[in-house]
Design an enzyme around this catalytic site. Structure first.
Site, PDB file in Angstrom:
ATOM      1  CG  ASP A  28      41.214  61.885  46.553  1.00 30.64           C
ATOM      2  OD1 ASP A  28      40.132  61.316  46.291  1.00 30.64           O
ATOM      3  OD2 ASP A  28      41.972  61.506  47.463  1.00 30.64           O
ATOM      4  CD1 TRP A  77      32.900  69.798  48.444  1.00 30.27           C
ATOM      5  CD2 TRP A  77      31.048  68.809  47.666  1.00 30.27           C
ATOM      6  NE1 TRP A  77      32.041  70.785  48.014  1.00 30.27           N
ATOM      7  CE2 TRP A  77      30.899  70.203  47.534  1.00 30.27           C
ATOM      8  CE3 TRP A  77      30.007  67.982  47.233  1.00 30.27           C
ATOM      9  CZ2 TRP A  77      29.761  70.795  46.992  1.00 30.27           C
ATOM     10  CZ3 TRP A  77      28.865  68.565  46.702  1.00 30.27           C
ATOM     11  CH2 TRP A  77      28.751  69.960  46.588  1.00 30.27           C
ATOM     12  CB  SER A 135      43.750  50.891  36.377  1.00 31.21           C
ATOM     13  OG  SER A 135      44.896  51.339  37.061  1.00 31.21           O
ATOM     14  CG  ASN A 150      39.071  55.178  41.002  1.00 30.19           C
ATOM     15  OD1 ASN A 150      39.466  56.200  40.447  1.00 30.19           O
ATOM     16  ND2 ASN A 150      39.280  54.971  42.306  1.00 30.19           N
ATOM     17  CB  SER A 201      46.518  57.097  43.955  1.00 30.91           C
ATOM     18  OG  SER A 201      46.335  57.368  45.332  1.00 30.91           O
TER      19      SER A 201
HETATM   20  C1  IPE Z   1      42.880  58.681  42.939  1.00 27.09           C
HETATM   21  O1  IPE Z   1      41.950  58.846  43.955  1.00 27.09           O
HETATM   22  C2  IPE Z   1      42.198  58.513  41.632  1.00 27.09           C
HETATM   23  C3  IPE Z   1      41.477  59.675  41.145  1.00 27.09           C
HETATM   24  C4  IPE Z   1      41.444  60.862  41.678  1.00 27.09           C
HETATM   25  C5  IPE Z   1      40.774  59.478  39.914  1.00 27.09           C
HETATM   26  P1  IPE Z   1      41.489  57.636  44.887  1.00 27.09           P
HETATM   27  O2  IPE Z   1      40.549  58.201  45.871  1.00 27.09           O
HETATM   28  O3  IPE Z   1      41.002  56.520  44.055  1.00 27.09           O
HETATM   29  O4  IPE Z   1      42.871  57.211  45.561  1.00 27.09           O
HETATM   30  P2  IPE Z   1      43.149  56.321  46.838  1.00 27.09           P
HETATM   31  O5  IPE Z   1      42.454  55.017  46.640  1.00 27.09           O
HETATM   32  O6  IPE Z   1      42.614  57.063  48.023  1.00 27.09           O
HETATM   33  O7  IPE Z   1      44.636  56.198  46.890  1.00 27.09           O
HETATM   34  C1  IPE Z   2      37.957  61.440  43.498  1.00 24.24           C
HETATM   35  O1  IPE Z   2      37.137  61.586  44.598  1.00 24.24           O
HETATM   36  C2  IPE Z   2      37.194  61.071  42.260  1.00 24.24           C
HETATM   37  C3  IPE Z   2      37.383  59.676  41.821  1.00 24.24           C
HETATM   38  C4  IPE Z   2      38.246  58.847  42.305  1.00 24.24           C
HETATM   39  C5  IPE Z   2      36.527  59.223  40.756  1.00 24.24           C
HETATM   40  P1  IPE Z   2      36.825  60.368  45.553  1.00 24.24           P
HETATM   41  O2  IPE Z   2      35.575  59.705  45.076  1.00 24.24           O
HETATM   42  O3  IPE Z   2      38.002  59.486  45.694  1.00 24.24           O
HETATM   43  O4  IPE Z   2      36.541  61.143  46.907  1.00 24.24           O
HETATM   44  P2  IPE Z   2      36.926  60.676  48.363  1.00 24.24           P
HETATM   45  O5  IPE Z   2      38.393  60.402  48.394  1.00 24.24           O
HETATM   46  O6  IPE Z   2      36.120  59.442  48.632  1.00 24.24           O
HETATM   47  O7  IPE Z   2      36.527  61.825  49.226  1.00 24.24           O
HETATM   48 MG    MG Z   3      39.543  59.443  47.026  1.00 24.01          MG
END
Ligand code: IPE
Ligand code: IPE
Ligand code: MG
Length: 238
Positions: free
Chosen positions: A12, A17, A58, A60, A186
Protein backbone atom coordinates in the site's frame (compact mmCIF):
# COMPACT_ATOMS: atom_id res chain seq x y z
CA UNK A 1 11.14 -21.09 12.82
CA UNK A 2 13.62 -18.36 12.03
CA UNK A 3 12.62 -17.39 8.52
CA UNK A 4 8.85 -17.34 7.99
CA UNK A 5 7.73 -19.90 5.42
CA UNK A 6 4.85 -17.82 4.08
CA UNK A 7 5.08 -14.04 3.95
CA UNK A 8 2.15 -11.96 2.69
CA UNK A 9 2.40 -8.27 1.85
CA UNK A 10 -0.27 -5.61 1.46
CA UNK A 11 1.59 -3.32 -0.92
CA UNK A 12 0.00 0.00 0.00
CA UNK A 13 1.02 3.62 -0.56
CA UNK A 14 1.63 3.92 -4.31
CA UNK A 15 -0.88 6.75 -4.71
CA UNK A 16 0.57 8.80 -1.86
CA UNK A 17 4.11 8.19 -3.11
CA UNK A 18 3.12 9.78 -6.42
CA UNK A 19 1.13 12.57 -4.81
CA UNK A 20 4.11 13.53 -2.63
CA UNK A 21 6.03 14.11 -5.85
CA UNK A 22 3.26 15.96 -7.66
CA UNK A 23 2.86 13.03 -10.05
CA UNK A 24 -0.28 11.22 -11.22
CA UNK A 25 -1.23 8.14 -9.17
CA UNK A 26 -0.38 5.80 -11.99
CA UNK A 27 3.28 6.82 -11.71
CA UNK A 28 3.15 5.54 -8.16
CA UNK A 29 1.89 2.19 -9.42
CA UNK A 30 4.71 2.08 -11.93
CA UNK A 31 7.24 2.68 -9.14
CA UNK A 32 5.38 0.03 -7.13
CA UNK A 33 5.92 -2.52 -9.89
CA UNK A 34 9.67 -1.91 -9.64
CA UNK A 35 9.49 -2.54 -5.91
CA UNK A 36 7.74 -5.85 -6.62
CA UNK A 37 10.64 -7.02 -8.75
CA UNK A 38 13.10 -6.04 -6.03
CA UNK A 39 11.24 -7.61 -3.12
CA UNK A 40 10.53 -10.87 -4.98
CA UNK A 41 14.27 -11.33 -5.45
CA UNK A 42 15.08 -10.34 -1.88
CA UNK A 43 12.45 -12.71 -0.49
CA UNK A 44 13.73 -15.67 -2.50
CA UNK A 45 17.29 -14.90 -1.43
CA UNK A 46 16.24 -15.00 2.23
CA UNK A 47 14.71 -18.45 1.93
CA UNK A 48 11.05 -17.48 2.08
CA UNK A 49 9.10 -20.32 0.42
CA UNK A 50 5.79 -18.61 -0.31
CA UNK A 51 5.34 -14.90 -0.98
CA UNK A 52 1.81 -13.61 -1.48
CA UNK A 53 1.51 -10.03 -2.74
CA UNK A 54 -1.76 -8.08 -2.66
CA UNK A 55 -1.82 -6.27 -5.98
CA UNK A 56 -5.50 -5.56 -6.62
CA UNK A 57 -8.37 -6.18 -4.25
CA UNK A 58 -11.94 -7.10 -5.10
CA UNK A 59 -12.82 -3.65 -3.72
CA UNK A 60 -10.27 -1.86 -5.94
CA UNK A 61 -12.74 -2.27 -8.83
CA UNK A 62 -14.50 0.73 -7.27
CA UNK A 63 -11.59 3.05 -8.19
CA UNK A 64 -11.81 5.47 -11.13
CA UNK A 65 -11.96 3.57 -14.39
CA UNK A 66 -8.81 5.24 -15.68
CA UNK A 67 -6.79 3.99 -12.70
CA UNK A 68 -8.19 0.47 -13.00
CA UNK A 69 -7.32 0.36 -16.69
CA UNK A 70 -3.80 1.64 -15.99
CA UNK A 71 -3.33 -1.04 -13.33
CA UNK A 72 -4.39 -3.76 -15.78
CA UNK A 73 -1.91 -2.44 -18.36
CA UNK A 74 0.86 -2.33 -15.80
CA UNK A 75 0.09 -5.88 -14.72
CA UNK A 76 0.32 -7.08 -18.33
CA UNK A 77 3.59 -5.25 -18.82
CA UNK A 78 5.04 -6.63 -15.59
CA UNK A 79 4.14 -10.16 -16.67
CA UNK A 80 5.94 -9.63 -19.98
CA UNK A 81 9.07 -8.19 -18.43
CA UNK A 82 9.34 -10.23 -15.25
CA UNK A 83 8.29 -13.75 -16.25
CA UNK A 84 11.66 -14.67 -17.83
CA UNK A 85 13.46 -13.68 -14.62
CA UNK A 86 11.02 -15.64 -12.47
CA UNK A 87 11.68 -18.67 -14.61
CA UNK A 88 15.43 -18.21 -14.41
CA UNK A 89 15.29 -17.79 -10.64
CA UNK A 90 13.17 -20.87 -9.96
CA UNK A 91 10.11 -18.93 -8.86
CA UNK A 92 6.66 -20.21 -9.76
CA UNK A 93 3.95 -17.63 -10.27
CA UNK A 94 0.31 -18.08 -9.43
CA UNK A 95 -2.35 -15.43 -9.67
CA UNK A 96 -5.00 -15.86 -7.01
CA UNK A 97 -8.32 -14.04 -7.16
CA UNK A 98 -11.29 -13.59 -9.43
CA UNK A 99 -9.69 -12.49 -12.68
CA UNK A 100 -12.81 -13.14 -14.77
CA UNK A 101 -13.38 -9.38 -15.11
CA UNK A 102 -9.87 -8.78 -16.46
CA UNK A 103 -9.30 -8.19 -20.19
CA UNK A 104 -9.13 -11.49 -22.11
CA UNK A 105 -5.58 -10.78 -23.29
CA UNK A 106 -4.43 -10.28 -19.70
CA UNK A 107 -6.11 -13.49 -18.55
CA UNK A 108 -4.25 -15.30 -21.30
CA UNK A 109 -0.92 -13.74 -20.30
CA UNK A 110 -1.56 -14.83 -16.71
CA UNK A 111 -2.18 -18.43 -17.76
CA UNK A 112 0.94 -18.40 -19.93
CA UNK A 113 3.15 -16.97 -17.18
CA UNK A 114 1.79 -19.54 -14.71
CA UNK A 115 2.47 -22.38 -17.13
CA UNK A 116 5.95 -21.12 -18.03
CA UNK A 117 7.05 -20.86 -14.40
CA UNK A 118 5.21 -23.90 -13.03
CA UNK A 119 8.43 -25.86 -12.43
CA UNK A 120 9.96 -23.23 -10.15
CA UNK A 121 10.63 -24.94 -6.83
CA UNK A 122 12.63 -22.30 -5.00
CA UNK A 123 9.73 -20.03 -4.09
CA UNK A 124 6.03 -19.74 -4.88
CA UNK A 125 4.92 -16.22 -5.77
CA UNK A 126 1.21 -15.63 -5.43
CA UNK A 127 -0.05 -12.39 -6.89
CA UNK A 128 -3.45 -11.64 -5.39
CA UNK A 129 -5.42 -9.82 -8.08
CA UNK A 130 -9.16 -9.38 -8.01
CA UNK A 131 -8.71 -11.00 -4.63
CA UNK A 132 -10.80 -10.69 -1.51
CA UNK A 133 -10.61 -12.87 1.58
CA UNK A 134 -14.39 -13.15 1.72
CA UNK A 135 -14.51 -14.11 -1.96
CA UNK A 136 -11.91 -16.81 -1.24
CA UNK A 137 -13.90 -18.33 1.62
CA UNK A 138 -17.21 -18.11 -0.22
CA UNK A 139 -15.69 -19.84 -3.23
CA UNK A 140 -14.25 -22.59 -1.03
CA UNK A 141 -17.71 -23.09 0.48
CA UNK A 142 -19.15 -23.30 -3.02
CA UNK A 143 -16.66 -26.01 -3.98
CA UNK A 144 -17.55 -28.04 -0.88
CA UNK A 145 -21.26 -27.61 -1.57
CA UNK A 146 -20.71 -28.88 -5.09
CA UNK A 147 -18.93 -31.96 -3.74
CA UNK A 148 -21.73 -32.52 -1.27
CA UNK A 149 -24.32 -32.31 -4.03
CA UNK A 150 -22.37 -34.85 -6.06
CA UNK A 151 -22.39 -37.14 -3.03
CA UNK A 152 -18.59 -37.03 -2.65
CA UNK A 153 -18.86 -35.39 0.76
CA UNK A 154 -21.33 -35.43 3.64
CA UNK A 155 -22.19 -31.93 4.93
CA UNK A 156 -21.46 -33.00 8.50
CA UNK A 157 -17.91 -33.91 7.47
CA UNK A 158 -17.10 -30.33 6.49
CA UNK A 159 -14.50 -28.93 8.84
CA UNK A 160 -11.79 -26.28 8.97
CA UNK A 161 -9.23 -28.52 7.33
CA UNK A 162 -11.42 -29.38 4.34
CA UNK A 163 -12.47 -25.80 3.79
CA UNK A 164 -8.90 -24.54 4.18
CA UNK A 165 -7.76 -26.90 1.46
CA UNK A 166 -10.13 -25.32 -1.06
CA UNK A 167 -8.78 -21.82 -0.60
CA UNK A 168 -6.84 -20.14 -3.39
CA UNK A 169 -3.70 -20.45 -1.23
CA UNK A 170 -4.11 -23.09 1.47
CA UNK A 171 -0.96 -22.28 3.49
CA UNK A 172 -1.29 -20.26 6.66
CA UNK A 173 0.50 -16.91 6.57
CA UNK A 174 3.36 -16.69 9.07
CA UNK A 175 4.14 -13.01 8.64
CA UNK A 176 1.78 -10.37 7.27
CA UNK A 177 3.35 -7.05 6.27
CA UNK A 178 1.44 -3.89 5.38
CA UNK A 179 3.28 -0.86 4.05
CA UNK A 180 1.88 2.65 3.70
CA UNK A 181 0.95 3.31 7.32
CA UNK A 182 -2.60 1.91 7.54
CA UNK A 183 -3.16 -0.70 10.21
CA UNK A 184 -5.93 -2.78 8.69
CA UNK A 185 -6.31 -6.01 6.78
CA UNK A 186 -8.55 -4.71 3.94
CA UNK A 187 -10.05 -8.12 3.18
CA UNK A 188 -6.73 -9.79 2.38
CA UNK A 189 -6.07 -13.41 3.47
CA UNK A 190 -8.53 -13.28 6.35
CA UNK A 191 -8.66 -17.05 6.89
CA UNK A 192 -5.00 -17.80 6.26
CA UNK A 193 -3.81 -14.91 8.46
CA UNK A 194 -5.69 -16.10 11.57
CA UNK A 195 -2.41 -16.61 13.43
CA UNK A 196 -0.01 -14.44 11.44
CA UNK A 197 2.45 -12.14 13.06
CA UNK A 198 1.66 -8.61 11.93
CA UNK A 199 4.18 -5.98 10.82
CA UNK A 200 3.03 -2.51 9.85
CA UNK A 201 5.42 -0.13 8.18
CA UNK A 202 4.91 3.57 7.44
CA UNK A 203 7.14 3.28 4.38
CA UNK A 204 5.24 3.72 1.13
CA UNK A 205 5.40 0.60 -1.06
CA UNK A 206 7.58 2.05 -3.87
CA UNK A 207 10.24 2.88 -1.25
CA UNK A 208 10.20 -0.57 0.42
CA UNK A 209 13.62 -2.23 0.25
CA UNK A 210 15.35 -5.44 1.28
CA UNK A 211 16.46 -3.67 4.46
CA UNK A 212 12.84 -2.92 5.33
CA UNK A 213 12.00 -6.56 4.73
CA UNK A 214 14.83 -7.48 7.08
CA UNK A 215 13.32 -5.28 9.80
CA UNK A 216 10.07 -7.26 9.50
CA UNK A 217 11.93 -10.58 9.50
CA UNK A 218 13.85 -9.53 12.60
CA UNK A 219 10.61 -8.69 14.35
CA UNK A 220 9.19 -12.07 13.35
CA UNK A 221 12.22 -13.86 14.76
CA UNK A 222 11.61 -12.31 18.17
CA UNK A 223 7.97 -13.42 18.41
CA UNK A 224 6.84 -16.33 20.50
CA UNK A 225 4.07 -18.01 18.55
CA UNK A 226 1.86 -19.65 21.13
CA UNK A 227 -1.19 -20.59 19.04
CA UNK A 228 -3.35 -20.36 22.14
CA UNK A 229 -1.02 -22.30 24.41
CA UNK A 230 1.21 -20.99 27.20
CA UNK A 231 4.96 -20.48 27.00
CA UNK A 232 5.86 -23.52 29.10
CA UNK A 233 4.01 -25.82 26.74
CA UNK A 234 6.12 -24.60 23.84
CA UNK A 235 9.36 -25.38 25.65
CA UNK A 236 8.25 -28.92 26.54
CA UNK A 237 5.76 -29.88 23.86
CA UNK A 238 2.98 -32.16 25.07
C1 IPE B 1 -5.33 -2.76 -0.12
O1 IPE B 1 -5.04 -1.41 -0.29
C2 IPE B 1 -5.29 -3.47 -1.42
C3 IPE B 1 -3.99 -3.55 -2.05
C4 IPE B 1 -2.85 -3.17 -1.56
C5 IPE B 1 -3.98 -4.19 -3.34
P1 IPE B 1 -6.19 -0.31 -0.39
O2 IPE B 1 -5.50 0.99 -0.51
O3 IPE B 1 -7.14 -0.67 -1.45
O4 IPE B 1 -6.91 -0.47 1.03
P2 IPE B 1 -7.90 0.50 1.78
O5 IPE B 1 -9.03 0.79 0.86
O6 IPE B 1 -7.13 1.73 2.14
O7 IPE B 1 -8.31 -0.26 3.00
C1 IPE C 1 -1.70 0.22 -3.30
O1 IPE C 1 -1.46 1.58 -3.34
C2 IPE C 1 -1.85 -0.37 -4.67
C3 IPE C 1 -3.23 -0.75 -5.02
C4 IPE C 1 -4.24 -0.77 -4.21
C5 IPE C 1 -3.45 -1.15 -6.39
P1 IPE C 1 -2.64 2.62 -3.30
O2 IPE C 1 -3.03 2.95 -4.71
O3 IPE C 1 -3.74 2.15 -2.43
O4 IPE C 1 -1.90 3.86 -2.64
P2 IPE C 1 -2.51 4.90 -1.62
O5 IPE C 1 -3.07 4.14 -0.46
O6 IPE C 1 -3.58 5.64 -2.37
O7 IPE C 1 -1.35 5.76 -1.26
MG1 MG D 1 -4.15 2.43 -0.46
Amino acid sequence: MTVPRHVAIIMDGNGRWAKNRGLPRVMGHRAGAKAVRRIVEEAARRGIRILTLFAFSSENWKRPKLEVTALMQLFARALDSQTPDLKKNGISLRVIGDTSGFPEALQKKIRQAEAETADGARMRLNVAAGYGGRWDIARAAQKLAQKAREGALAPEDINEELLGRELAEPSDVDLLIRTGGERRVSNFLIWQASYSELWFSDILWPDFTGEDLDAALKYFKGRERRFGMISEQLQTPL
